[in-house]
Design a protein around this motif. Structure first.
Motif, PDB file in Angstrom:
ATOM      1  N   LEU A   1      88.050 -31.602 -39.186  1.00 37.46           N
ATOM      2  CA  LEU A   1      88.071 -32.043 -40.575  1.00 37.46           C
ATOM      3  C   LEU A   1      89.499 -32.156 -41.107  1.00 37.46           C
ATOM      4  CD1 LEU A   1      85.157 -29.994 -42.178  1.00 37.46           C
ATOM      5  CD2 LEU A   1      85.196 -32.445 -41.682  1.00 37.46           C
ATOM      6  N   MET A   2      90.349 -31.215 -40.730  1.00 41.68           N
ATOM      7  CA  MET A   2      91.696 -31.160 -41.295  1.00 41.68           C
ATOM      8  C   MET A   2      92.658 -32.192 -40.716  1.00 41.68           C
ATOM      9  SD  MET A   2      92.365 -27.238 -42.259  1.00 41.68           S
ATOM     10  CE  MET A   2      93.895 -27.716 -43.040  1.00 41.68           C
ATOM     11  N   ARG A   3      92.270 -32.867 -39.655  1.00 36.11           N
ATOM     12  CA  ARG A   3      93.142 -33.914 -39.089  1.00 36.11           C
ATOM     13  C   ARG A   3      93.494 -34.976 -40.132  1.00 36.11           C
ATOM     14  NH1 ARG A   3      93.436 -33.059 -33.627  1.00 36.11           N
ATOM     15  NH2 ARG A   3      91.568 -32.203 -32.680  1.00 36.11           N
ATOM     16  N   ASP A   4      92.562 -35.269 -41.024  1.00 32.54           N
ATOM     17  CA  ASP A   4      92.782 -36.292 -42.046  1.00 32.54           C
ATOM     18  C   ASP A   4      93.088 -35.690 -43.419  1.00 32.54           C
ATOM     19  OD1 ASP A   4      92.340 -38.368 -40.233  1.00 32.54           O
ATOM     20  OD2 ASP A   4      90.168 -38.240 -40.516  1.00 32.54           O
ATOM     21  N   MET A   5      93.539 -34.444 -43.446  1.00 32.91           N
ATOM     22  CA  MET A   5      93.826 -33.769 -44.716  1.00 32.91           C
ATOM     23  C   MET A   5      95.236 -33.174 -44.686  1.00 32.91           C
ATOM     24  SD  MET A   5      90.335 -31.633 -45.317  1.00 32.91           S
ATOM     25  CE  MET A   5      88.736 -32.378 -45.371  1.00 32.91           C
ATOM     26  N   PRO A   6      96.260 -34.001 -44.804  1.00 30.58           N
ATOM     27  CA  PRO A   6      97.623 -33.464 -44.711  1.00 30.58           C
ATOM     28  C   PRO A   6      98.144 -32.815 -45.998  1.00 30.58           C
ATOM     29  CG  PRO A   6      97.706 -35.814 -45.011  1.00 30.58           C
ATOM     30  CD  PRO A   6      96.249 -35.456 -44.874  1.00 30.58           C
ATOM     31  N   ILE A   7      97.497 -33.091 -47.130  1.00 28.16           N
ATOM     32  CA  ILE A   7      97.995 -32.578 -48.413  1.00 28.16           C
ATOM     33  C   ILE A   7      97.051 -31.508 -48.946  1.00 28.16           C
ATOM     34  CG2 ILE A   7      98.659 -33.150 -50.784  1.00 28.16           C
ATOM     35  CD1 ILE A   7     100.422 -34.497 -48.665  1.00 28.16           C
ATOM     36  N   ALA A   8      97.634 -30.396 -49.356  1.00 27.83           N
ATOM     37  CA  ALA A   8      96.863 -29.295 -49.948  1.00 27.83           C
ATOM     38  C   ALA A   8      97.272 -29.109 -51.394  1.00 27.83           C
ATOM     39  CB  ALA A   8      97.145 -27.995 -49.195  1.00 27.83           C
ATOM     40  N   MET A   9      96.363 -28.605 -52.187  1.00 30.48           N
ATOM     41  CA  MET A   9      96.716 -28.043 -53.482  1.00 30.48           C
ATOM     42  C   MET A   9      96.879 -26.555 -53.211  1.00 30.48           C
ATOM     43  SD  MET A   9      97.136 -30.260 -55.846  1.00 30.48           S
ATOM     44  CE  MET A   9      97.171 -29.284 -57.322  1.00 30.48           C
ATOM     45  N   MET A  10      98.114 -26.071 -53.363  1.00 29.68           N
ATOM     46  CA  MET A  10      98.402 -24.653 -53.150  1.00 29.68           C
ATOM     47  C   MET A  10      98.403 -23.975 -54.518  1.00 29.68           C
ATOM     48  SD  MET A  10     101.767 -22.788 -51.452  1.00 29.68           S
ATOM     49  CE  MET A  10     101.436 -23.276 -49.757  1.00 29.68           C
ATOM     50  N   THR A  11      97.739 -22.842 -54.592  1.00 35.07           N
ATOM     51  CA  THR A  11      97.725 -22.065 -55.831  1.00 35.07           C
ATOM     52  C   THR A  11      98.360 -20.718 -55.564  1.00 35.07           C
ATOM     53  OG1 THR A  11      95.709 -23.160 -56.585  1.00 35.07           O
ATOM     54  CG2 THR A  11      96.276 -21.089 -57.667  1.00 35.07           C
ATOM     55  N   THR A  12      99.355 -20.370 -56.396  1.00 40.99           N
ATOM     56  CA  THR A  12      99.987 -19.056 -56.332  1.00 40.99           C
ATOM     57  C   THR A  12      99.470 -18.240 -57.515  1.00 40.99           C
ATOM     58  OG1 THR A  12     101.870 -19.881 -57.598  1.00 40.99           O
ATOM     59  CG2 THR A  12     102.087 -19.883 -55.193  1.00 40.99           C
TER      60      THR A  12
ATOM     61  N   PRO B   1      97.646 -18.114 -62.419  1.00 37.43           N
ATOM     62  CA  PRO B   1      97.551 -19.119 -61.358  1.00 37.43           C
ATOM     63  C   PRO B   1      98.365 -20.375 -61.665  1.00 37.43           C
ATOM     64  CG  PRO B   1      95.380 -18.289 -61.942  1.00 37.43           C
ATOM     65  CD  PRO B   1      96.336 -17.756 -62.965  1.00 37.43           C
ATOM     66  N   HIS B   2      98.975 -20.925 -60.609  1.00 33.32           N
ATOM     67  CA  HIS B   2      99.800 -22.135 -60.713  1.00 33.32           C
ATOM     68  C   HIS B   2      99.504 -22.979 -59.474  1.00 33.32           C
ATOM     69  CE1 HIS B   2     103.933 -24.011 -59.873  1.00 33.32           C
ATOM     70  NE2 HIS B   2     103.385 -24.725 -60.825  1.00 33.32           N
ATOM     71  N   SER B   3      99.042 -24.210 -59.661  1.00 34.21           N
ATOM     72  CA  SER B   3      98.680 -25.088 -58.542  1.00 34.21           C
ATOM     73  C   SER B   3      99.611 -26.285 -58.466  1.00 34.21           C
ATOM     74  CB  SER B   3      97.245 -25.578 -58.704  1.00 34.21           C
ATOM     75  OG  SER B   3      96.352 -24.487 -58.713  1.00 34.21           O
ATOM     76  N   PHE B   4      99.859 -26.744 -57.232  1.00 40.40           N
ATOM     77  CA  PHE B   4     100.779 -27.850 -56.988  1.00 40.40           C
ATOM     78  C   PHE B   4     100.488 -28.418 -55.605  1.00 40.40           C
ATOM     79  CE2 PHE B   4     102.309 -23.676 -56.226  1.00 40.40           C
ATOM     80  CZ  PHE B   4     102.747 -23.700 -54.920  1.00 40.40           C
ATOM     81  N   PRO B   5     100.735 -29.717 -55.384  1.00 40.19           N
ATOM     82  CA  PRO B   5     100.473 -30.320 -54.062  1.00 40.19           C
ATOM     83  C   PRO B   5     101.579 -29.974 -53.065  1.00 40.19           C
ATOM     84  CG  PRO B   5     101.254 -31.981 -55.604  1.00 40.19           C
ATOM     85  CD  PRO B   5     101.130 -30.705 -56.384  1.00 40.19           C
ATOM     86  N   MET B   6     101.169 -29.740 -51.828  1.00 41.01           N
ATOM     87  CA  MET B   6     102.098 -29.443 -50.730  1.00 41.01           C
ATOM     88  C   MET B   6     101.610 -30.164 -49.483  1.00 41.01           C
ATOM     89  SD  MET B   6     104.511 -27.298 -51.722  1.00 41.01           S
ATOM     90  CE  MET B   6     105.110 -26.425 -50.294  1.00 41.01           C
TER      91      MET B   6
END
Length: 159
Positions: A14-25, A31-36
């Motif tokens: 599944l993750m082969r086609d998912m290079p971008i994550a929303m990371m939450t710290t 909480p703070h979310s941003f794309p990585m």
């Protein structure tokens, strides 16, 4: 192959086609979310990201290393939790460097602001609607007609 191995294999596919994550710290301000952009092609219990060291999320990781990662594609979703660590490893940075990183951090891996975030994944969960858009539409129509729940493949992985 065990059920856990099957779920791990499914997650990798599944993750082969998912290079971008929303990371939450989870820093002091909440909480703070941003794309990585994920740097490794093969997901494992360890994920790598390139970032600038003078950022809010790097400061937040200094106070609380917990992170949540969410990935999505047209018909699949992955959620992960783990612990993040700032890594200053020039050789690893050069190994992972790509043109996408260059767009955010000009100067290449020698840019003194460029650092790595390594996330050690503790738990991963996925949802998949096998067959893509047409299958999803059929499942949705079936749900409306029969009252059954939507057909989706779901699994949990603990690396």
């Amino acid at each position: 192959m065990s059920e856990e191995q099957n779920e791990q294999k499914k997650l990798v596919e599944l993750m082969r086609d998912m290079p971008i994550a929303m990371m939450t710290t989870f820093g002091l301000e909440g909480p703070h979310s941003f794309p990585m952009a994920r740097q490794e092609v093969e997901p494992s219990a360890e994920l790598w990201f390139i970032t600038a060291q003078d950022t809010r999320h790097v400061r937040e990781l200094g106070t609380d290393p917990r992170v949540s990662l969410t990935f999505s594609s047209r018909d699949s979703w992955v959620a992960m939790t783990g612990r993040a660590e700032l890594v200053r490893d020039q050789a690893k940075l050069k190994e992972l460097w790509n043109t996408f990183a260059e767009a955010w951090l000009p100067g290449g891996p020698d840019n003194p602001d460029a650092v790595l975030i390594r996330v050690d994944v503790e738990r991963a969960e996925y949802w998949d609607t096998p067959g893509g858009k047409i299958s999803s539409l059929i499942s949705f129509a079936k749900t409306k007609l029969t009252g059954d729940t939507f057909d989706a493949d779901h699994g949990t992985v603990r690396p």
